[in-house]
Design an enzyme around this catalytic site. Sequence first.
Site, PDB file in Angstrom:
ATOM      1  N   GLU A 114      52.029  -5.067  69.141  1.00 50.54           N
ATOM      2  CA  GLU A 114      51.604  -4.589  67.820  1.00 50.54           C
ATOM      3  C   GLU A 114      52.461  -3.399  67.436  1.00 50.54           C
ATOM      4  O   GLU A 114      52.896  -2.656  68.315  1.00 50.54           O
ATOM      5  CB  GLU A 114      50.140  -4.116  67.890  1.00 50.54           C
ATOM      6  CG  GLU A 114      49.182  -5.201  68.308  1.00 50.54           C
ATOM      7  CD  GLU A 114      47.785  -4.650  68.601  1.00 50.54           C
ATOM      8  OE1 GLU A 114      47.592  -3.424  68.540  1.00 50.54           O
ATOM      9  OE2 GLU A 114      46.914  -5.476  68.885  1.00 50.54           O
ATOM     10  N   LYS A 116      53.129   0.262  66.494  1.00 50.27           N
ATOM     11  CA  LYS A 116      52.370   1.487  66.728  1.00 50.27           C
ATOM     12  C   LYS A 116      52.403   2.292  65.440  1.00 50.27           C
ATOM     13  O   LYS A 116      53.440   2.817  65.045  1.00 50.27           O
ATOM     14  CB  LYS A 116      52.965   2.285  67.875  1.00 50.27           C
ATOM     15  CG  LYS A 116      52.138   3.500  68.220  1.00 50.27           C
ATOM     16  CD  LYS A 116      52.572   4.085  69.546  1.00 50.27           C
ATOM     17  CE  LYS A 116      51.617   5.140  70.050  1.00 50.27           C
ATOM     18  NZ  LYS A 116      51.556   6.330  69.223  1.00 50.27           N
ATOM     19  N   ASP A 118      51.841   5.220  62.833  1.00 47.87           N
ATOM     20  CA  ASP A 118      51.856   6.666  62.976  1.00 47.87           C
ATOM     21  C   ASP A 118      50.840   7.270  62.015  1.00 47.87           C
ATOM     22  O   ASP A 118      51.154   7.597  60.887  1.00 47.87           O
ATOM     23  CB  ASP A 118      53.268   7.187  62.694  1.00 47.87           C
ATOM     24  CG  ASP A 118      53.511   8.512  63.380  1.00 47.87           C
ATOM     25  OD1 ASP A 118      52.621   8.966  64.116  1.00 47.87           O
ATOM     26  OD2 ASP A 118      54.581   9.087  63.161  1.00 47.87           O
ATOM     27  N   TYR A 225      42.837  -2.009  65.457  1.00 45.56           N
ATOM     28  CA  TYR A 225      43.594  -2.517  66.600  1.00 45.56           C
ATOM     29  C   TYR A 225      42.741  -2.788  67.847  1.00 45.56           C
ATOM     30  O   TYR A 225      43.272  -3.080  68.909  1.00 45.56           O
ATOM     31  CB  TYR A 225      44.781  -1.622  66.939  1.00 45.56           C
ATOM     32  CG  TYR A 225      44.444  -0.161  67.205  1.00 45.56           C
ATOM     33  CD1 TYR A 225      43.642   0.214  68.275  1.00 45.56           C
ATOM     34  CD2 TYR A 225      44.963   0.846  66.396  1.00 45.56           C
ATOM     35  CE1 TYR A 225      43.351   1.537  68.521  1.00 45.56           C
ATOM     36  CE2 TYR A 225      44.692   2.187  66.636  1.00 45.56           C
ATOM     37  CZ  TYR A 225      43.880   2.513  67.699  1.00 45.56           C
ATOM     38  OH  TYR A 225      43.588   3.827  67.939  1.00 45.56           O
ATOM     39  N   LYS A 313      58.522   3.003  72.673  1.00 48.65           N
ATOM     40  CA  LYS A 313      58.833   3.828  71.502  1.00 48.65           C
ATOM     41  C   LYS A 313      60.186   3.476  70.880  1.00 48.65           C
ATOM     42  O   LYS A 313      61.132   3.168  71.595  1.00 48.65           O
ATOM     43  CB  LYS A 313      58.849   5.311  71.904  1.00 48.65           C
ATOM     44  CG  LYS A 313      57.509   5.854  72.360  1.00 48.65           C
ATOM     45  CD  LYS A 313      56.442   5.769  71.307  1.00 48.65           C
ATOM     46  CE  LYS A 313      56.262   7.005  70.461  1.00 48.65           C
ATOM     47  NZ  LYS A 313      55.875   8.219  71.119  1.00 48.65           N
ATOM     48  N   CYS A 407      66.656  42.254  75.420  1.00 47.90           N
ATOM     49  CA  CYS A 407      65.567  41.492  74.796  1.00 47.90           C
ATOM     50  C   CYS A 407      65.521  41.772  73.294  1.00 47.90           C
ATOM     51  O   CYS A 407      65.456  42.938  72.896  1.00 47.90           O
ATOM     52  CB  CYS A 407      64.238  41.872  75.448  1.00 47.90           C
ATOM     53  SG  CYS A 407      62.812  41.175  74.612  1.00 47.90           S
ATOM     54  N   CYS A 410      61.937  43.842  72.756  1.00 49.88           N
ATOM     55  CA  CYS A 410      61.638  45.176  73.279  1.00 49.88           C
ATOM     56  C   CYS A 410      62.893  45.936  73.704  1.00 49.88           C
ATOM     57  O   CYS A 410      62.815  47.124  74.037  1.00 49.88           O
ATOM     58  CB  CYS A 410      60.652  45.091  74.445  1.00 49.88           C
ATOM     59  SG  CYS A 410      61.399  44.424  75.943  1.00 49.88           S
ATOM     60  N   CYS A 425      63.532  38.361  79.951  1.00 51.19           N
ATOM     61  CA  CYS A 425      63.366  39.776  79.637  1.00 51.19           C
ATOM     62  C   CYS A 425      62.731  40.408  80.876  1.00 51.19           C
ATOM     63  O   CYS A 425      61.776  39.879  81.437  1.00 51.19           O
ATOM     64  CB  CYS A 425      62.446  39.925  78.430  1.00 51.19           C
ATOM     65  SG  CYS A 425      61.758  41.564  78.229  1.00 51.19           S
ATOM     66  N   CYS A 430      56.513  43.424  78.012  1.00 44.94           N
ATOM     67  CA  CYS A 430      57.177  43.178  76.725  1.00 44.94           C
ATOM     68  C   CYS A 430      56.141  42.645  75.729  1.00 44.94           C
ATOM     69  O   CYS A 430      55.422  41.696  76.041  1.00 44.94           O
ATOM     70  CB  CYS A 430      58.298  42.154  76.909  1.00 44.94           C
ATOM     71  SG  CYS A 430      59.005  41.571  75.357  1.00 44.94           S
TER      72      CYS A 430
HETATM   73  S1  IVH Z   1      45.720   0.931  71.249  1.00 43.69           S
HETATM   74  C1  IVH Z   1      43.975   2.186  74.947  1.00 43.69           C
HETATM   75  N1  IVH Z   1      47.164  -0.002  69.287  1.00 43.69           N
HETATM   76  O1  IVH Z   1      48.395   5.381  69.380  1.00 43.69           O
HETATM   77  C2  IVH Z   1      44.799   1.911  73.797  1.00 43.69           C
HETATM   78  N2  IVH Z   1      46.934   2.350  69.503  1.00 43.69           N
HETATM   79  O2  IVH Z   1      49.008   6.858  71.847  1.00 43.69           O
HETATM   80  C3  IVH Z   1      44.655   2.910  72.748  1.00 43.69           C
HETATM   81  N3  IVH Z   1      48.059   3.643  67.787  1.00 43.69           N
HETATM   82  O3  IVH Z   1      45.298   6.951  69.825  1.00 43.69           O
HETATM   83  C4  IVH Z   1      45.026   2.519  71.434  1.00 43.69           C
HETATM   84  N4  IVH Z   1      48.875   1.938  66.676  1.00 43.69           N
HETATM   85  O4  IVH Z   1      46.018   6.339  67.455  1.00 43.69           O
HETATM   86  C5  IVH Z   1      46.699   1.090  69.904  1.00 43.69           C
HETATM   87  N5  IVH Z   1      48.386  -0.952  67.579  1.00 43.69           N
HETATM   88  C6  IVH Z   1      47.916   0.135  68.188  1.00 43.69           C
HETATM   89  C7  IVH Z   1      48.188   1.437  67.719  1.00 43.69           C
HETATM   90  C8  IVH Z   1      47.678   2.526  68.426  1.00 43.69           C
HETATM   91  C9  IVH Z   1      48.773   3.254  66.728  1.00 43.69           C
HETATM   92  C10 IVH Z   1      47.793   5.030  68.164  1.00 43.69           C
HETATM   93  C11 IVH Z   1      46.328   5.334  68.366  1.00 43.69           C
HETATM   94  C12 IVH Z   1      46.193   5.888  69.748  1.00 43.69           C
HETATM   95  C13 IVH Z   1      47.585   6.302  70.035  1.00 43.69           C
HETATM   96  C14 IVH Z   1      47.828   6.262  71.522  1.00 43.69           C
END
Ligand code: IVH
Length: 671
Positions: A114, A116, A118, A225, A313, A407, A410, A425, A430
Site C-alpha cells: 500500500e 504510505k 503522509d 488501512y 521508504k 564557544c 559563552c 565547549c 555554559c
Molecule cells: S499500517 C502496524 N498502512 O504510517 C501498522 N500505516 O509509520 C501500522 N501510514 O502510524 C499502520 N499509510 O500513520 C499503515 N497504508 C498504510 C499507511 C500507514 C500511512 C502511517 C500511519 C502509521 C505510520 C507508521
Amino acid sequence: MDTEDARQRIEKLRETIDHHNYRYYVLDSPEISDQEYDRLFRELVQLEEEYPQLITPDSPSQRVGAAPLEVFGVVEHREPMLSLGNAFSGEELIAWYKRISGLIGEERFELVAELKMDGLAVALTYEEGKLVTGATRGDGFRGEDVTQNLKTIRSIPLAVSGSVPRRFEVRGEVYLSRAGFKKLNEARAKAGQPLFANPRNAAAGSIRQLDSRVTAQRPLDIFIYGLGWVEGESPSTHWETMEYLKSLGFKVNPTNSLLGDIEEVEALYQHWIAEREHLPYEADGVVVKVNRFDLQERLGVVGREPRWAVAYKFPAIQATTRLLDVGVNVGRSGTLNPYAILEPVQVGGVTLKRAALHNEDDIRRKDIRIGDTVTVQRAGEVIPEVVGPVVSLRTGKERFFTMPTHCPVCGSSVIRPEGEAMSYCTNASCPAQAYERLKLFVSRGALDIQGIGEKQAEALFQSGLVKDVGDLYSLKDKKDELTAMERMAEKSVSNMLAAIEGSKERPLARTLFALGIRHVGSETAEILAEHFRSMDELSRATMENLTSIPAIGPKIAESVIDFFSKESNKAIIQKLRKAGVRLEMEESKREVLPFSGHEFVLTGKLEAFSRTEAEARIKELGGSAGSSVTKKTTILVAGADPGSKLDRARELGTRILTEGEFLNLLEEAKE
Ligand code: IVH
C-alpha cells in the site's frame, strides 16, 4: 407537512445525500451535479431547522462542525496504535523478508503493498453501525478525542449499514491532497495568515483544531488501512478485510495491491517512484504487509513495530540552493553543531532555510564550502541535510569553513577530543548547554512542563534563579522574585509553578529521558526504566549490567555510566529527589489491583451500564477487556441475549458471570 411526513422526508433525504456523498467523496464518481446536491442538502437543513427534535448525530447535516471545545478528551486505545519499521533500500527490504520468512518457516507467502500516506493516523470506532469516537494516534496508547473534527470529513461514513459487528474500530490516515493543500494555502495567503509548510502539517493542524467548524472548511480526506479491533468475526487476511471495509463504504486506497511474493514488491516500488509525482497526494513509501492474519499473529510485535509490516521508504527528496553561511549551535552536552544557512528553497513542499551539516570532518569530506551551490535533501521525519556541493557551479569565491576556537555563546575555549568528530565547549556551565537541557527537560515527551517557553527559560537563567533543571523545583519558594521579573505576569508565574508541581509524578521513563543522557532517547529510557525500576538502581549499574540488556549496546552503556559519575548530575538528581519527583518505577497497576491478570469479555445487553462504562470499570480495577473469548479470557460477563461468545466460553470452561454477579464483584473489589 406533519411530523411524521417530515420524518419520512428527512430519512429519504439523508439516504440520498449519504449515497451521493459516497459517490463523490469515496468513489470519486458523482452521479448528480453539485447544484442538485446542494439543493438536497439545503432541503434537509431547512427541515431539520423546522423539526430540531428529528436531528440525529449521524445526519449528513452534522458534518459542518460544532461549537468549539476547551480541550480534547483523552481516548485510551483498546489496542495500541503501532508504528512501522523502515527499509531504506532493496537490501533492507530483503533482509526484513528473510528474517520473517525464517521465523514463520515459509518461503512464499502473500503480501499486500500500500502507499504510505503522509498524513495523520486516526482510529474510528463504530457502535451499532454508528461512528461514536474518532481519535488521533497520540503516543500509541492514548490519543485525543477528535470525533467532531473527523465527522466533518465527507469520506468518513457517519453510519454503516448491513450486517456489521456490534462494535469495531477502523484505522486510517487523514491527509490533504496536493490540490487541497494548494487551495488552503492560497486562501491563507489572501487572508494574510501564515502558510502551512506541507500537506502533512496542514492535515495534522486541521485535525487538532478545537473549533470543528474550522476543520469543516479544510479539504481533508482519508484512506482506511486496517481494522483496529472487532467484536465478532472478521476475515482471515488483510486483503479480504480491506475488501470488506470497502463494501461497508469505507474509502480504501484503490492502488493497494495483493502480491504473490516479495519479488513483486521491487517492481511495484520502482513504478511508484516514477509515478509518485503524479499522485494527487503525497506518499513517502510503500507499506508492505503480510497478508494472512495467522502469520501476522505469529510474527507479533517488537517494541512498537509489528514484524509483519515494513515501510519501504522512497528516496529522499532533493533540491539545490546556495549555502550562504555556516552557523554553529551549542547543544545540550556542549557539542558545537555546525548547520547550513541556506538561500530558502522548496523541498518536497517544505521551505528549507537551514539544514544539518553534522560535523567538521563531514564538511571536509564532502568538500562543502561557504558560497557553494549545494544539494539538500529531506527524508520524511529526518532533519534536512546538505548532501554535497555542485562543484561545476563554483565561481572561485567560495570559502572554507573552520570551527570557531571559542564557544559562540559563552566564549570559553573549544576542544576536540582525539578520535572524536565533535568539538565541545569546555565550560560545563555554559548557558547554552544549560538552556538546551532545560528545553528538553520541559518538553512534551519529557516532563511536559507547560509555561516555560524560550523567553521564560532565558529569563530564569539570566536572573540566576535557575542554574540547572533541579532548580525548577525550588522556584515555588521564590514567587516574589519571579513575579518581579520582567515578562512574568503573576498569572503566568502561578501557572508555571503549578505545571512544575504537576510534573513530579511523571513515569520514571519520562524523567530519565528528560535528563538528556547522551544516546538515551525516549524508547531507550523506557527500556532502562523497565529494567532497573529506579534511578538509584540505574545509577549503580555497571557496564555489564547494562550491556546484558538486548537493546543496550556499549555506546549507550558508557554514556549512562558517564552521566551518573558526574558530580553536577548527581547534584541535579539530589535536587529532584528532595523535591519529591518520582524516581522509582510507578507501581504497575496490574500487579496490585483486584482485577489484575483478568481478561474480561462482555456479551449481550447490560442493564446497569453501557459497555464502554463497564469496560472502564474493569480497567480501573486493573483488568483488561477483550473483544472475543479466547484461552486468555478469564471471565465472561453475559448480559441479556448473549451471543455465540457464551457458547465459546462454555466450550473453553471460562468462568461465566451474570450481570448481577458482575455487579457484586465490582462492589467487592471496591472494598
Ligand atoms: S499500517 C502496524 N498502512 O504510517 C501498522 N500505516 O509509520 C501500522 N501510514 O502510524 C499502520 N499509510 O500513520 C499503515 N497504508 C498504510 C499507511 C500507514 C500511512 C502511517 C500511519 C502509521 C505510520 C507508521
